[in-house]
Design a protein around this motif. Structure first.
Motif, PDB file in Angstrom:
ATOM      1  N   ALA A 108      22.900  30.350  41.197  1.00  0.00           N
ATOM      2  CA  ALA A 108      22.622  30.516  42.618  1.00  0.00           C
ATOM      3  C   ALA A 108      23.582  29.706  43.506  1.00  0.00           C
ATOM      4  O   ALA A 108      22.963  28.827  44.499  1.00  0.00           O
ATOM      5  CB  ALA A 108      21.162  29.820  42.971  1.00  0.00           C
ATOM      6  N   MET A 113      23.589  31.241  47.167  1.00  0.00           N
ATOM      7  CA  MET A 113      22.394  31.116  47.957  1.00  0.00           C
ATOM      8  C   MET A 113      21.934  29.843  48.500  1.00  0.00           C
ATOM      9  O   MET A 113      22.321  28.760  48.044  1.00  0.00           O
ATOM     10  CB  MET A 113      20.941  31.255  46.862  1.00  0.00           C
ATOM     11  CG  MET A 113      21.029  32.545  46.304  1.00  0.00           C
ATOM     12  SD  MET A 113      19.637  32.653  45.014  1.00  0.00           S
ATOM     13  CE  MET A 113      18.203  32.779  45.976  1.00  0.00           C
ATOM     14  N   ASN A 114      21.453  29.921  49.691  1.00  0.00           N
ATOM     15  CA  ASN A 114      21.155  28.686  50.418  1.00  0.00           C
ATOM     16  C   ASN A 114      19.848  27.997  49.912  1.00  0.00           C
ATOM     17  O   ASN A 114      19.194  28.558  48.996  1.00  0.00           O
ATOM     18  CB  ASN A 114      21.021  28.736  51.793  1.00  0.00           C
ATOM     19  CG  ASN A 114      19.980  29.693  52.425  1.00  0.00           C
ATOM     20  OD1 ASN A 114      18.756  29.767  51.840  1.00  0.00           O
ATOM     21  ND2 ASN A 114      20.320  30.694  53.108  1.00  0.00           N
ATOM     22  N   GLU A 164      16.516  30.104  50.278  1.00  0.00           N
ATOM     23  CA  GLU A 164      16.416  31.127  49.504  1.00  0.00           C
ATOM     24  C   GLU A 164      16.167  30.664  47.971  1.00  0.00           C
ATOM     25  O   GLU A 164      15.385  31.428  47.446  1.00  0.00           O
ATOM     26  CB  GLU A 164      17.723  31.989  49.380  1.00  0.00           C
ATOM     27  CG  GLU A 164      17.875  32.536  50.820  1.00  0.00           C
ATOM     28  CD  GLU A 164      19.180  33.469  50.842  1.00  0.00           C
ATOM     29  OE1 GLU A 164      19.528  34.156  51.934  1.00  0.00           O
ATOM     30  OE2 GLU A 164      20.107  32.710  50.124  1.00  0.00           O
ATOM     31  N   LEU A 199      12.571  29.669  47.767  1.00  0.00           N
ATOM     32  CA  LEU A 199      11.569  30.669  47.838  1.00  0.00           C
ATOM     33  C   LEU A 199      11.442  31.629  46.656  1.00  0.00           C
ATOM     34  O   LEU A 199      10.318  32.136  45.961  1.00  0.00           O
ATOM     35  CB  LEU A 199      11.927  31.838  48.908  1.00  0.00           C
ATOM     36  CG  LEU A 199      11.687  30.996  50.437  1.00  0.00           C
ATOM     37  CD1 LEU A 199      12.227  31.940  51.639  1.00  0.00           C
ATOM     38  CD2 LEU A 199      10.288  30.962  50.294  1.00  0.00           C
ATOM     39  N   THR A 200      12.583  31.597  45.843  1.00  0.00           N
ATOM     40  CA  THR A 200      12.842  32.412  44.655  1.00  0.00           C
ATOM     41  C   THR A 200      11.919  31.752  43.531  1.00  0.00           C
ATOM     42  O   THR A 200      11.124  32.329  42.894  1.00  0.00           O
ATOM     43  CB  THR A 200      14.228  32.614  44.105  1.00  0.00           C
ATOM     44  OG1 THR A 200      14.948  33.209  45.221  1.00  0.00           O
ATOM     45  CG2 THR A 200      14.520  33.318  42.917  1.00  0.00           C
TER      46      THR A 200
END
Length: 216
Positions: free
Chosen positions: A113, A116-117, A120, A123-124
């Motif tokens: 990841a 990804m910030n 994000e 949340l995942t």
């Protein structure tokens, strides 16, 4: 300049690793272990998830400068990662197998990841943890036991009610359903799978024994 970039990347990795370990711990300790009480799988799940995270991260880090080879290397590496689930000699119960696959996948997602910030990524992980929680709450499995049964006259379908009554008297359980499996005519024994009502904290014997051992 190279060392500065490495340090920043490593710091980002440590943050993702902390998130990965935290959510893996929630899934293993709060959702899996709370119900199964299997310390052996607790140990296995946690260490495999940590090992997979570092394996994937450093595999990507080494291959990131190899143009055209990163995708192939990652694909081969991931294939090898998921194939380690065959390392065991004994059959793993389906529930434990599912958790192992989920935790490996979660570790791979966190290790990959980098684009990804933080929001994000969080949340995942939250979505996956909520999905496991909902499945545990809404899709409760019926407790079962494997019994080696000696009254062959009661295993016929026409006497199923008598079979259940006899098992309830012997086991002290409220039995919902009975399935007759293997039958040994030479020793007058049958393998019976019993579905019963129990309290939430009682362990399921089939979680610890996936097949009936042979009698010497």
């Amino acid at each position: 300049m190279y060392h500065l970039t490495l340090s920043v990347e490593f710091a980002h990795m440590l943050l993702r690793f902390a998130i990965c370990v935290f959510f893996n711990w929630i899934i293993i300790d709060r959702l899996y272990y709370k119900k199964s009480r299997r310390r052996d799988f607790y140990f296995t799940f946690m260490l495999i998830s940590i090992a997979i995270f570092f394996l994937v991260f450093f595999m990507i880090f080494v291959l990131e400068d190899m143009k055209g080879k990163t995708g192939i290397g990652v694909g081969i590496g991931l294939f090898g990662i998921f194939s380690i689930m065959r390392y065991r000699t004994d059959t793993m119960p389906v529930r434990e197998m599912t958790y192992l696959f989920l935790l490996i996948a979660l570790s791979v997602v966190n290790a990959l990841a980098s684009t990804m910030n933080l929001i994000e990524l969080l949340l995942t992980n939250i979505i996956i943890a909520i999905a496991v929680w909902l499945c545990e709450r809404l899709l409760k499995s019926q407790p079962t036991k494997l019994i080696q049964y000696d009254r062959m006259d009661l295993i016929v379908p026409q006497r199923r009610g008598e079979l259940i009554a006899d098992l309830e008297q012997r086991l002290g359980l409220k039995i919902r359903k009975v399935e007759v499996g293997g039958v040994d005519m030479l020793r007058d024994m049958a393998v019976v799978k019993v579905f019963y009502d129990t309290v939430d904290d009682e362990q399921n014997s089939v979680d610890h024994m996936v097949k009936m051992p042979s009698i010497k």
